[in-house]
Design an enzyme around this catalytic site. Structure first.
Site, PDB file in Angstrom:
ATOM      1  N   GLU A   1      22.117-119.939  17.556  1.00 32.95           N
ATOM      2  CA  GLU A   1      22.007-118.636  18.215  1.00 32.95           C
ATOM      3  C   GLU A   1      21.231-117.661  17.343  1.00 32.95           C
ATOM      4  OE1 GLU A   1      24.660-120.476  17.500  1.00 32.95           O
ATOM      5  OE2 GLU A   1      26.406-119.897  18.662  1.00 32.95           O
TER       6      GLU A   1
ATOM      7  N   CYS B   1      30.051-118.401  16.984  1.00 29.27           N
ATOM      8  CA  CYS B   1      31.017-118.004  15.952  1.00 29.27           C
ATOM      9  C   CYS B   1      30.984-116.474  15.778  1.00 29.27           C
ATOM     10  CB  CYS B   1      30.690-118.703  14.627  1.00 29.27           C
ATOM     11  SG  CYS B   1      29.225-118.002  13.827  1.00 29.27           S
TER      12      CYS B   1
END
Ligand SMILES: Nc1ccn([C@H]2C[C@H](O)[C@@H](COP(=O)(O)O)O2)c(=O)n1
Ligand SMILES: [Zn+2]
Length: 161
Positions: A81, A105
């Protein structure tokens, strides 16, 4: 026979498919993650996968999951990401959606929020009970980022490359 094809892939299948394909570039032997960032008008803006930063050799840095912090992968990997966000050179990601094969996360959640991404479409949530993901959801919910689990269609796509 006339008229348009009817079995074309949906936007969600297309963008999650691109995220899956992107993850196939990862050298991580345990978990390969791919991400694809898309604008509100369905344009692909960026992609990423998990790996070591530029200049940090895939053959020299460790891929182990265990051992001393300096001897395992966790201090060194950039998540898919974050790579997708950093790979974007076009300006603002305001209002964009990120398709990602594994739920972000806490560190990626911060980057997602701060970049202006407003929606996450994710597939696996295999680390949902870890503090990193619990904290991630807490921040994403507080920031009003829409979380949407990818709905599998079970369509099989075979590529001959
Ligand atoms: N949302 C996520 C979560 C993890 N990653 C990366 C970081 C590691 O390379 C790998 C996880 O390894 P594991 O602990 O499963 O052996 O996935 C990511 O890119 N995005
Ligand atoms: Zn992350």
């Amino acid at each position: 026979m006339s008229g348009k094809r009817k079995d074309y892939i949906s936007w969600d299948e297309y963008f999650m498919g691109v995220a899956v394909l992107s993850g196939m570039r990862s050298k991580d032997p345990n978990t390969q993650v791919g991400a694809c960032i898309v604008s509100e008008d369905h344009k692909i803006l960026s992609m990423g996968y998990n790996g070591f930063p530029t200049g940090c050799s895939d053959d020299e840095f460790p891929w182990e999951r265990e051992g001393e912090p300096l001897e395992n992968k966790y201090f060194y990997t950039t998540h898919s990401e974050l790579n997708a966000i950093l790979n974007y050179r076009g300006g603002s990601l305001e209002g964009a959606t990120i398709y990602v094969t594994l739920f972000p996360c806490n560190e990626c959640a911060k980057a997602i929020i701060q970049s202006g991404i407003r929606r996450i479409v994710y597939d696996s949530d295999k680390y949902e009970t870890t503090p990193a993901v619990v904290a991630s959801k807490k921040m994403l919910n507080a920031a009003g980022v829409v979380l949407q689990r990818y709905e599998h269609t079970n369509r099989r796509i075979e590529l001959e490359l």
